[in-house]
Design an enzyme around this catalytic site. Structure first.
Site, PDB file in Angstrom:
ATOM      1  N   ASN A   1       0.864  -1.179   0.000  1.00 45.10           N
ATOM      2  CA  ASN A   1       0.000   0.000   0.000  1.00 45.10           C
ATOM      3  C   ASN A   1       0.906   1.236   0.000  1.00 45.10           C
ATOM      4  O   ASN A   1       1.463   1.594   1.035  1.00 45.10           O
ATOM      5  CB  ASN A   1      -0.888  -0.029   1.257  1.00 45.10           C
ATOM      6  CG  ASN A   1      -1.724   1.222   1.419  1.00 45.10           C
ATOM      7  OD1 ASN A   1      -1.828   2.036   0.490  1.00 45.10           O
ATOM      8  ND2 ASN A   1      -2.324   1.382   2.588  1.00 45.10           N
ATOM      9  N   TRP A   2       1.030   1.842  -1.160  1.00 45.83           N
ATOM     10  CA  TRP A   2       1.944   3.000  -1.280  1.00 45.83           C
ATOM     11  C   TRP A   2       1.369   4.250  -0.622  1.00 45.83           C
ATOM     12  O   TRP A   2       2.069   5.248  -0.467  1.00 45.83           O
ATOM     13  CB  TRP A   2       2.213   3.312  -2.763  1.00 45.83           C
ATOM     14  CG  TRP A   2       2.986   2.280  -3.511  1.00 45.83           C
ATOM     15  CD1 TRP A   2       3.327   1.022  -3.092  1.00 45.83           C
ATOM     16  CD2 TRP A   2       3.532   2.417  -4.829  1.00 45.83           C
ATOM     17  NE1 TRP A   2       4.036   0.375  -4.070  1.00 45.83           N
ATOM     18  CE2 TRP A   2       4.181   1.204  -5.147  1.00 45.83           C
ATOM     19  CE3 TRP A   2       3.522   3.446  -5.778  1.00 45.83           C
ATOM     20  CZ2 TRP A   2       4.821   1.006  -6.368  1.00 45.83           C
ATOM     21  CZ3 TRP A   2       4.161   3.242  -6.992  1.00 45.83           C
ATOM     22  CH2 TRP A   2       4.810   2.032  -7.289  1.00 45.83           C
ATOM     23  N   LYS A   3       0.103   4.229  -0.307  1.00 44.00           N
ATOM     24  CA  LYS A   3      -0.588   5.415   0.247  1.00 44.00           C
ATOM     25  C   LYS A   3      -0.359   6.618  -0.672  1.00 44.00           C
ATOM     26  O   LYS A   3      -0.271   6.447  -1.888  1.00 44.00           O
ATOM     27  CB  LYS A   3      -0.133   5.684   1.681  1.00 44.00           C
ATOM     28  CG  LYS A   3      -0.184   4.433   2.544  1.00 44.00           C
ATOM     29  CD  LYS A   3      -0.058   4.729   4.005  1.00 44.00           C
ATOM     30  CE  LYS A   3       0.105   3.431   4.772  1.00 44.00           C
ATOM     31  NZ  LYS A   3      -0.047   3.584   6.196  1.00 44.00           N
TER      32      LYS A   3
ATOM     33  N   HIS B   1      -9.472   0.733   5.044  1.00 42.92           N
ATOM     34  CA  HIS B   1      -8.204   0.996   5.724  1.00 42.92           C
ATOM     35  C   HIS B   1      -8.462   1.941   6.901  1.00 42.92           C
ATOM     36  O   HIS B   1      -9.316   2.832   6.812  1.00 42.92           O
ATOM     37  CB  HIS B   1      -7.203   1.608   4.735  1.00 42.92           C
ATOM     38  CG  HIS B   1      -5.818   1.645   5.273  1.00 42.92           C
ATOM     39  ND1 HIS B   1      -5.400   2.622   6.148  1.00 42.92           N
ATOM     40  CD2 HIS B   1      -4.757   0.817   5.089  1.00 42.92           C
ATOM     41  CE1 HIS B   1      -4.127   2.388   6.474  1.00 42.92           C
ATOM     42  NE2 HIS B   1      -3.716   1.298   5.842  1.00 42.92           N
TER      43      HIS B   1
ATOM     44  N   GLU C   1      -6.959   4.428   7.877  1.00 48.32           N
ATOM     45  CA  GLU C   1      -6.819   5.857   7.536  1.00 48.32           C
ATOM     46  C   GLU C   1      -8.082   6.379   6.852  1.00 48.32           C
ATOM     47  O   GLU C   1      -8.448   7.546   7.021  1.00 48.32           O
ATOM     48  CB  GLU C   1      -5.566   6.057   6.663  1.00 48.32           C
ATOM     49  CG  GLU C   1      -4.302   5.867   7.497  1.00 48.32           C
ATOM     50  CD  GLU C   1      -3.089   5.369   6.737  1.00 48.32           C
ATOM     51  OE1 GLU C   1      -3.099   5.404   5.484  1.00 48.32           O
ATOM     52  OE2 GLU C   1      -2.139   4.911   7.392  1.00 48.32           O
TER      53      GLU C   1
ATOM     54  N   GLU D   1      -5.211  -5.375  10.628  1.00 48.75           N
ATOM     55  CA  GLU D   1      -4.240  -4.297  10.795  1.00 48.75           C
ATOM     56  C   GLU D   1      -4.513  -3.570  12.111  1.00 48.75           C
ATOM     57  O   GLU D   1      -5.318  -2.623  12.140  1.00 48.75           O
ATOM     58  CB  GLU D   1      -4.360  -3.297   9.651  1.00 48.75           C
ATOM     59  CG  GLU D   1      -4.099  -3.881   8.282  1.00 48.75           C
ATOM     60  CD  GLU D   1      -3.529  -2.824   7.348  1.00 48.75           C
ATOM     61  OE1 GLU D   1      -2.401  -3.019   6.880  1.00 48.75           O
ATOM     62  OE2 GLU D   1      -4.187  -1.801   7.119  1.00 48.75           O
TER      63      GLU D   1
ATOM     64  N   GLY E   1       2.307   2.165  10.801  1.00 44.08           N
ATOM     65  CA  GLY E   1       3.216   3.297  10.654  1.00 44.08           C
ATOM     66  C   GLY E   1       3.895   3.721  11.945  1.00 44.08           C
ATOM     67  O   GLY E   1       4.485   4.798  12.012  1.00 44.08           O
TER      68      GLY E   1
ATOM     69  N   SER F   1       3.456  -2.119  10.458  1.00 44.70           N
ATOM     70  CA  SER F   1       4.908  -2.101  10.690  1.00 44.70           C
ATOM     71  C   SER F   1       5.562  -3.455  10.393  1.00 44.70           C
ATOM     72  O   SER F   1       6.505  -3.858  11.072  1.00 44.70           O
ATOM     73  CB  SER F   1       5.221  -1.630  12.113  1.00 44.70           C
ATOM     74  OG  SER F   1       4.775  -0.292  12.278  1.00 44.70           O
TER      75      SER F   1
ATOM     76  N   GLY G   1       2.747  -1.193   4.306  1.00 43.08           N
ATOM     77  CA  GLY G   1       2.766   0.231   3.996  1.00 43.08           C
ATOM     78  C   GLY G   1       4.180   0.711   3.715  1.00 43.08           C
ATOM     79  O   GLY G   1       4.724   0.511   2.625  1.00 43.08           O
ATOM     80  N   GLY G   2       4.815   1.314   4.708  1.00 46.96           N
ATOM     81  CA  GLY G   2       6.122   1.948   4.544  1.00 46.96           C
ATOM     82  C   GLY G   2       7.144   1.082   3.814  1.00 46.96           C
ATOM     83  O   GLY G   2       7.838   1.560   2.902  1.00 46.96           O
TER      84      GLY G   2
HETATM   85  C1  PEP Z   1      -0.820   0.042   6.077  1.00 44.87           C
HETATM   86  O1  PEP Z   1      -0.968   1.256   5.967  1.00 44.87           O
HETATM   87  O2  PEP Z   1      -1.658  -0.742   5.591  1.00 44.87           O
HETATM   88  C2  PEP Z   1       0.357  -0.431   6.805  1.00 44.87           C
HETATM   89  C3  PEP Z   1       0.384  -1.670   7.183  1.00 44.87           C
HETATM   90  O3  PEP Z   1       1.344   0.507   7.027  1.00 44.87           O
HETATM   91  P1  PEP Z   1       2.786   0.236   7.670  1.00 44.87           P
HETATM   92  O4  PEP Z   1       3.304  -1.056   7.075  1.00 44.87           O
HETATM   93  O5  PEP Z   1       3.599   1.410   7.274  1.00 44.87           O
HETATM   94  O6  PEP Z   1       2.587   0.118   9.136  1.00 44.87           O
END
Ligand code: PEP
Length: 252
Positions: free
Chosen positions: A9-11, A97, A99, A169, A175, A215, A236-237
């Site tokens: 997920n590049w956001k 998600h 967010e 999640e 994050g 994370s 994500g990241g």
């Molecule tokens: C996400 O936003 O779905 C996610 C898992 O982010 P991160 O890996 O950065 O915690």
């Protein structure tokens, strides 16, 4: 054997040139990767979906969107429909998600509608659930997750439910660098599978892919993905760095 999947997920990250570089790097690194039983999905910002779909024609990666409109079409400025995604050969879409829930007030009812419309247009929904820190600390996390998946998914008939992917999640892990331990992830994934079994029966529950997100990185992915009920990750990241994402995709 259950399907394994890693979705990035590049956001809201990357310029056009950076997105192109990342796709190129992923393509090169994944081409030489050996494991073919893992589906690798990239979910870039919608403006880059077409470019990602061009890369996906190689068969090495699949493409997902980060969100979809709950409406079919019409006067919904800024929205992107499931029909549009389908017409672009987008195969997956993240829904619900945290967010989107937090910053766009998305509810389980919205997520149910989005899931319906994606299934109608033959796109696989990756439906997110997960508790916030207070809910875990007050030992309410199982109730919260059960309610989220029941309210957003349990209206589906078994045939449709069998097309869905769930991503657990925990919001406190997204994050933040505070990854759930493999034991915490396994405990919740097993609970989700049990909840699904009670509603849809053993066969469907056994086949349901449940991804972990929060994370997850190149260092901890293996310990998470080797838990019996963890079938991959929503990343994500770490999906923004090609080598890390490829390491994660190989971490089973
Ligand atoms: C996400 O936003 O779905 C996610 C898992 O982010 P991160 O890996 O950065 O915690």
């Amino acid at each position: 054997m259950r399907r394994k999947l890693v979705a990035g997920n590049w956001k809201m990250n990357k310029s056009f040139a950076e997105a192109e570089d990342l796709l190129n790097e992923l393509y090169d690194a994944l081409e030489s990767k050996t494991s073919s039983n893992v589906d690798v999905v990239v979910c870039p910002p919608s403006i880059y979906l077409e470019m990602a779909v061009d890369f996906s024609e190689t068969g090495i990666i699949s493409v997902g969107a980060q969100d979809v409109s709950k409406y079919e079409n019409g006067a919904y400025t800024g929205e992107i429909s499931a029909q549009m995604l389908n017409s672009m050969q987008v195969e997956y879409c993240i829904v619900g998600h945290s967010e989107r829930r937090k910053y766009h007030n998305e509810t389980d009812a919205d997520i149910a509608q989005k899931t319906n419309i994606l299934l109608k247009h033959e796109i696989t929904p990756i439906v997110c659930c997960g508790e916030v820190l207070d809910e875990r600390e007050s030992n309410n996390h199982f109730n919260v997750v059960k309610k989220q998946i029941s309210d957003s998914l349990f209206h589906l008939d078994p045939l449709d439910f069998a097309k869905v992917i769930i991503a657990y999640e925990p919001v406190w892990a997204i994050g933040t660098g505070h990854t759930a331990t493999p034991e915490q992830a396994q405990e919740m994934h097993a609970f989700i599978r049990q909840t699904v079994e009670e509603k849809y029966g053993k066969e469907i529950a056994k086949k349901l892919p449940i991804l972990y997100g929060g994370s997850c990185n190149a260092k901890n992915a293996h310990d998470l993905f080797t838990q019996p009920d963890v079938d991959g990750g929503l990343i994500g990241g770490a999906s923004l760095v090609a080598q890390d994402f490829v390491t994660i995709a190989n971490a089973f």
